[in-house]
Write a protein that holds these residues in place. Structure first.
Motif, PDB file in Angstrom:
ATOM      1  N   ASN A 187      12.135  -6.260  -1.288  1.00  0.00           N
ATOM      2  CA  ASN A 187      12.859  -5.267  -0.574  1.00  0.00           C
ATOM      3  C   ASN A 187      11.609  -4.284  -0.832  1.00  0.00           C
ATOM      4  OD1 ASN A 187      15.247  -6.948   0.180  1.00  0.00           O
ATOM      5  ND2 ASN A 187      15.863  -6.628  -2.106  1.00  0.00           N
ATOM      6  N   TYR A 188      11.425  -4.150   0.125  1.00  0.00           N
ATOM      7  CA  TYR A 188      10.419  -2.443   0.113  1.00  0.00           C
ATOM      8  C   TYR A 188      11.395  -1.251   0.404  1.00  0.00           C
ATOM      9  CZ  TYR A 188       6.279  -6.031   0.531  1.00  0.00           C
ATOM     10  OH  TYR A 188       5.847  -7.291  -0.528  1.00  0.00           O
ATOM     11  N   PRO A 189      11.142  -0.314  -0.258  1.00  0.00           N
ATOM     12  CA  PRO A 189      11.826   1.054   0.334  1.00  0.00           C
ATOM     13  C   PRO A 189      11.104   1.489   1.974  1.00  0.00           C
ATOM     14  CG  PRO A 189       9.955   1.724  -1.198  1.00  0.00           C
ATOM     15  CD  PRO A 189      10.411   0.344  -0.699  1.00  0.00           C
ATOM     16  N   LYS A 190      12.331   2.418   2.577  1.00  0.00           N
ATOM     17  CA  LYS A 190      12.143   3.097   3.432  1.00  0.00           C
ATOM     18  C   LYS A 190      10.756   4.326   3.196  1.00  0.00           C
ATOM     19  CE  LYS A 190      16.444   1.680   6.093  1.00  0.00           C
ATOM     20  NZ  LYS A 190      17.611   2.318   6.927  1.00  0.00           N
ATOM     21  N   PRO A 191      10.317   4.136   4.902  1.00  0.00           N
ATOM     22  CA  PRO A 191       9.750   5.464   4.396  1.00  0.00           C
ATOM     23  C   PRO A 191       9.997   6.914   4.417  1.00  0.00           C
ATOM     24  CG  PRO A 191       8.777   4.200   6.225  1.00  0.00           C
ATOM     25  CD  PRO A 191      10.061   2.934   6.055  1.00  0.00           C
ATOM     26  N   ASP A 192       9.252   7.423   3.901  1.00  0.00           N
ATOM     27  CA  ASP A 192       9.602   8.629   3.995  1.00  0.00           C
ATOM     28  C   ASP A 192       9.407  10.045   5.313  1.00  0.00           C
ATOM     29  OD1 ASP A 192       7.369  10.025   2.176  1.00  0.00           O
ATOM     30  OD2 ASP A 192       8.520   9.826   0.823  1.00  0.00           O
ATOM     31  N   GLY A 193       7.627   9.091   5.767  1.00  0.00           N
ATOM     32  CA  GLY A 193       7.224  10.355   6.435  1.00  0.00           C
ATOM     33  C   GLY A 193       6.705  11.236   5.970  1.00  0.00           C
ATOM     34  N   LYS A 194       6.049  11.556   4.481  1.00  0.00           N
ATOM     35  CA  LYS A 194       5.923  12.178   4.443  1.00  0.00           C
ATOM     36  C   LYS A 194       4.619  11.907   3.183  1.00  0.00           C
ATOM     37  CE  LYS A 194       9.642  15.749   3.835  1.00  0.00           C
ATOM     38  NZ  LYS A 194      10.284  16.310   2.814  1.00  0.00           N
ATOM     39  N   LEU A 195       4.711  10.814   2.476  1.00  0.00           N
ATOM     40  CA  LEU A 195       3.864  10.080   1.259  1.00  0.00           C
ATOM     41  C   LEU A 195       3.622   8.783   1.955  1.00  0.00           C
ATOM     42  CD1 LEU A 195       2.308   9.809  -0.889  1.00  0.00           C
ATOM     43  CD2 LEU A 195       4.132   9.719  -2.247  1.00  0.00           C
ATOM     44  N   THR A 196       4.967   8.270   2.387  1.00  0.00           N
ATOM     45  CA  THR A 196       4.979   6.872   3.277  1.00  0.00           C
ATOM     46  C   THR A 196       5.418   6.945   4.396  1.00  0.00           C
ATOM     47  OG1 THR A 196       7.011   6.448   2.291  1.00  0.00           O
ATOM     48  CG2 THR A 196       5.269   5.584   0.637  1.00  0.00           C
ATOM     49  N   PHE A 231       0.751  -1.222  -0.108  1.00  0.00           N
ATOM     50  CA  PHE A 231       0.058   0.031   0.286  1.00  0.00           C
ATOM     51  C   PHE A 231       0.480   1.119  -0.360  1.00  0.00           C
ATOM     52  CE2 PHE A 231      -2.840   3.338   3.191  1.00  0.00           C
ATOM     53  CZ  PHE A 231      -3.086   3.090   2.099  1.00  0.00           C
ATOM     54  N   GLN A 232       1.889   1.257   1.132  1.00  0.00           N
ATOM     55  CA  GLN A 232       2.723   2.737   1.077  1.00  0.00           C
ATOM     56  C   GLN A 232       3.057   2.519  -0.572  1.00  0.00           C
ATOM     57  OE1 GLN A 232       2.559   4.466   3.592  1.00  0.00           O
ATOM     58  NE2 GLN A 232       1.049   2.731   4.401  1.00  0.00           N
ATOM     59  N   ARG A 233       4.066   1.432  -1.122  1.00  0.00           N
ATOM     60  CA  ARG A 233       4.760   1.850  -2.098  1.00  0.00           C
ATOM     61  C   ARG A 233       3.748   2.201  -3.783  1.00  0.00           C
ATOM     62  NH1 ARG A 233       8.463  -3.362  -5.347  1.00  0.00           N
ATOM     63  NH2 ARG A 233       5.417  -4.230  -4.422  1.00  0.00           N
ATOM     64  N   TYR A 234       2.538   1.677  -3.288  1.00  0.00           N
ATOM     65  CA  TYR A 234       1.250   1.871  -4.384  1.00  0.00           C
ATOM     66  C   TYR A 234       1.315   3.744  -4.376  1.00  0.00           C
ATOM     67  CZ  TYR A 234      -3.197   3.233  -4.427  1.00  0.00           C
ATOM     68  OH  TYR A 234      -4.024   4.648  -5.905  1.00  0.00           O
ATOM     69  N   LYS A 235       1.498   4.422  -3.353  1.00  0.00           N
ATOM     70  CA  LYS A 235       0.902   5.918  -3.109  1.00  0.00           C
ATOM     71  C   LYS A 235       2.439   6.699  -3.677  1.00  0.00           C
ATOM     72  CE  LYS A 235       0.992   5.887   1.266  1.00  0.00           C
ATOM     73  NZ  LYS A 235       0.579   5.968   2.497  1.00  0.00           N
ATOM     74  N   THR A 236       3.202   5.616  -4.164  1.00  0.00           N
ATOM     75  CA  THR A 236       4.398   6.415  -5.187  1.00  0.00           C
ATOM     76  C   THR A 236       4.266   6.138  -6.208  1.00  0.00           C
ATOM     77  OG1 THR A 236       5.916   5.020  -5.144  1.00  0.00           O
ATOM     78  CG2 THR A 236       6.068   5.820  -3.202  1.00  0.00           C
ATOM     79  N   HIS A 237       3.541   6.153  -6.924  1.00  0.00           N
ATOM     80  CA  HIS A 237       3.184   5.760  -8.171  1.00  0.00           C
ATOM     81  C   HIS A 237       3.063   6.926  -8.938  1.00  0.00           C
ATOM     82  CE1 HIS A 237       1.835   4.821 -12.345  1.00  0.00           C
ATOM     83  NE2 HIS A 237       2.163   4.117 -12.885  1.00  0.00           N
ATOM     84  N   PRO A 238       3.952   7.467 -10.478  1.00  0.00           N
ATOM     85  CA  PRO A 238       3.133   8.533 -10.715  1.00  0.00           C
ATOM     86  C   PRO A 238       2.403   9.408 -10.890  1.00  0.00           C
ATOM     87  CG  PRO A 238       5.295   7.382 -12.128  1.00  0.00           C
ATOM     88  CD  PRO A 238       4.663   6.856 -11.142  1.00  0.00           C
ATOM     89  N   ALA A 239       1.394   8.441 -11.327  1.00  0.00           N
ATOM     90  CA  ALA A 239       0.132   8.876 -11.291  1.00  0.00           C
ATOM     91  C   ALA A 239      -0.903   9.334  -9.673  1.00  0.00           C
ATOM     92  CB  ALA A 239      -0.855   7.422 -11.839  1.00  0.00           C
ATOM     93  N   ILE A 240      -0.314   8.298  -8.700  1.00  0.00           N
ATOM     94  CA  ILE A 240      -1.110   9.007  -7.826  1.00  0.00           C
ATOM     95  C   ILE A 240      -0.773   9.318  -7.006  1.00  0.00           C
ATOM     96  CG2 ILE A 240      -1.657   7.056  -5.953  1.00  0.00           C
ATOM     97  CD1 ILE A 240      -3.323   6.097  -8.477  1.00  0.00           C
ATOM     98  N   ARG A 241       1.212   9.490  -6.610  1.00  0.00           N
ATOM     99  CA  ARG A 241       1.384  10.129  -5.868  1.00  0.00           C
ATOM    100  C   ARG A 241       0.924  12.095  -5.927  1.00  0.00           C
ATOM    101  NH1 ARG A 241       6.891   9.379  -5.515  1.00  0.00           N
ATOM    102  NH2 ARG A 241       7.395  11.458  -3.888  1.00  0.00           N
ATOM    103  N   THR A 242       0.702  12.115  -7.166  1.00  0.00           N
ATOM    104  CA  THR A 242       0.510  13.682  -7.381  1.00  0.00           C
ATOM    105  C   THR A 242      -0.829  14.090  -6.551  1.00  0.00           C
ATOM    106  OG1 THR A 242       0.264  15.707  -9.165  1.00  0.00           O
ATOM    107  CG2 THR A 242      -1.324  13.228  -9.275  1.00  0.00           C
TER     108      THR A 242
END
Length: 556
Positions: free
Chosen positions: A446-455, A287-298
């Motif tokens: 391997n999941y990226p670490k959260p950035d505390g802003k979007l993830t 779910f956190q990774r999904y929010k980073t998609h270019p079409a979604i994160r905006t």
């Protein structure tokens, strides 16, 4: 009934009702409202109470949610005039297939009707449930929030007699504290179980009365959701977006929802089918990774996350429904599994089945009957529009379990070309907990670490769910065998409970001698029931915690 409390044997007090409803969600409250409506129409009386384990009605309610108002319109035709919190009509549907870098939109003309939401509403189901609670109380329904039904009571003939609430003030050592309070017994002519997906008592009843003997295994998804306030320039009230594909692989069932509600708020969530096979998969991280998609994160950049939650949902559909009625009671709403996964909707089904079960119970009480089988309930369901709807969607999850491409093709053929009226029927053959492969046969993720802003991480997410449990109480997440988590789950499946739980309840730690142990942080529990469903050895047993514990969802 006399119970052993640790001090001495005590007798629980009891209260008598015509109908006891277990669960203050849409199904339970609709049943209670319908019972009182029927009584008023005949100028008669029926006593009804609702037990709700959350601290208030709506505290544990979480859903997407786009709502089909058909069920509510039957229950309360003047819901608009009565101020139901249903204000945002769907204005636009978008369905996207995502790859890692791209999004391909499906033209609206190509979407099957089950993905079209004209006439539906984007709502907070928690707020709608609170409103239903007000309507029920205005009709004379007694609602007891903070009192979970912990035990089914039986008559001498084996029929359901009612339920007992859990004892309060039991310490971690299992002994009564100075705050001890004995539970209450609630006896009824009929008891309706409306606990939601994977109900604790519902599971017990299905086993005792062998309600699943002629149905397919139930299958589930885990739905994880956040509520955001976004830039007004990016907000479009009533916009509904669904996606499939990335970040999941093509063999894993799941997808996202992104719903624009009022007040510049967006409800965003991700559903992962719990029949997935890779033990390294983490639905929360997907779910956190999904929010980073270019079409979604905006949508979210520059916004603020307001709340978080998670809940398991039933997805098996019509063929996975158990027998609905048994001596003295019935399963209603998602306690049975009425959600229509092809439409991503269940509220209308919960309301409708609540009404149908209430009608059967009311007619039985009026006829002087009690504790028999409410055969009119499953019969009326089979004759209803809801059965017709679910029958047309009966193959949806089965096809989607065969992979994204084949599933999409066949669902499109069934729903777009044939309107669900096809001569073939597919069946589920396995329970979700049977589907994990050993870690040695699986690819680590391997999941990226959260950035505390979007993830974000789990613990900061649990914090904004307002989850709380009395710490000095026995853990409500119990193990049948304390050795299994390390000896089997960790060694064979790389400890999947540390990943499938969306709240950080389970973690493996090292003892001083270098051996492993499972730590259960029960105070973090969102009551989503994922562990109860997905544990590969079915060694984790979810039992009822003290009343009022768990999340307190605002506007979810």
């Amino acid at each position: 009934m006399a119970v052993e409390t640790g001090f001495q044997t005590q007798v629980r007090e009891s209260m008598e009702y015509d109908v006891v409803v277990v669960g203050g969600g849409p199904a339970g409250l609709s049943a209670a409202i319908r019972l009182k409506q029927r009584a008023a129409s005949l100028n008669s009386e029926v006593s009804v109470c609702v037990l709700e384990k959350g601290s208030e009605v709506g505290a544990h309610i979480l859903s997407g949610a786009v709502m089909d108002p058909r069920g509510l319109a039957e229950l309360i035709p003047d819901w608009k005039e009565k101020g139901a919190p249903i204000n945002v009509e769907v204005t636009e549907d978008r369905f996207l297939f995502l790859s890692e870098d791209n999004a391909r939109a499906v033209p609206n003309w190509a979407l099957p009707d089950n993905f079209k939401n004209h006439g539906n509403y984007v709502i907070s189901l928690a707020n709608l449930t609170r409103w239903l609670g007000e309507q029920a109380e205005a009709l004379g329904v007694e609602i007891f929030p903070g009192f979970p039904a912990a035990e089914v009571l039986y008559n001498d003939d084996g029929s359901v007699k009612g339920v007992a609430t859990g004892n309060m003030g039991i310490g971690k050592d299992g002994k009564p504290t100075e705050n001890f309070q004995l539970g209450m017994e609630l006896h009824a002519k009929y008891t309706l179980f409306c606990e939601g997906a994977r109900g604790h008592l519902g599971r017990h009843l299905q086993d005792k009365f062998k309600l699943r003997e002629s149905s397919d295994p139930q299958v589930y998804g885990i739905g994880i959701k956040e509520l955001w306030e976004i830039d007004p320039a990016k907000h479009k009230s009533g916009l509904v977006i669904h996606t499939a594909g990335w970040p999941l692989d093509t063999q894993t069932y799941g997808g996202s929802f992104l719903y624009h509600i009022d007040n510049n708020q967006v409800m965003v969530g991700f559903v992962v089918g719990l029949g997935y096979s890779n033990p390294y998969l983490s639905p929360f991280e997907e779910f956190q990774r999904y929010k980073t998609h270019p079409a979604i994160r905006t949508f979210f950049e520059g916004g603020k996350r307001l709340s978080y939650g998670a809940r398991a949902i039933t997805a098996g559909g019509l063929l996975s429904l158990p027998k609905l009625a048994f001596p003295g009671g019935a399963l209603v709403g998602d306690d049975a599994g009425f959600l229509n996964a092809s439409r991503i909707k269940g509220t209308h089904a919960a309301i409708k089945t609540g009404m149908l079960a209430a009608d059967a119970a009311f007619d039985a009480v009026q006829a002087g009957r009690q504790n028999d089988v409410l055969t009119a309930y499953p019969a009326s369901f089979k004759a209803s529009w809801l059965h017709t709807e679910l029958y047309k969607a009966r193959n949806f999850k089965q096809w989607m379990s065969k992979g994204l491409y084949l599933g999409t093709l066949m669902v499109g053929i069934e729903q777009k070309l044939f309107g669900g009226n096809v001569p073939w029927t597919l069946h589920h053959k396995h329970w979700d907990h049977e589907m994990l492969k050993p870690a040695a046969q699986s690819e680590p993720i391997n999941y990226p670490k959260p950035d505390g802003k979007l993830t974000f991480d789990r613990l900061s997410s649990v914090f904004i769910s307002n989850t709380n449990h009395e710490e000095n109480q026995p853990a409500h997440l119990t193990l049948s065998d304390s050795g299994v988590p390390v000896d089997v789950n960790l060694r064979t499946y790389a400890g999947p409970e540390s990943r499938y739980c969306p709240a950080g309840v389970y973690e493996f730690a090292r003892n001083d001698d270098g051996s492993d142990r499972l730590v259960i942080n029960a105070q973090n529990c969102l009551h989503c029931k994922t562990c109860d469903i997905k544990d590969p050895t079915q060694n984790i047993v979810w039992v009822t915690p003290e009343g009022g514990g768990g999340p307190n969802y605002p506007n979810m």
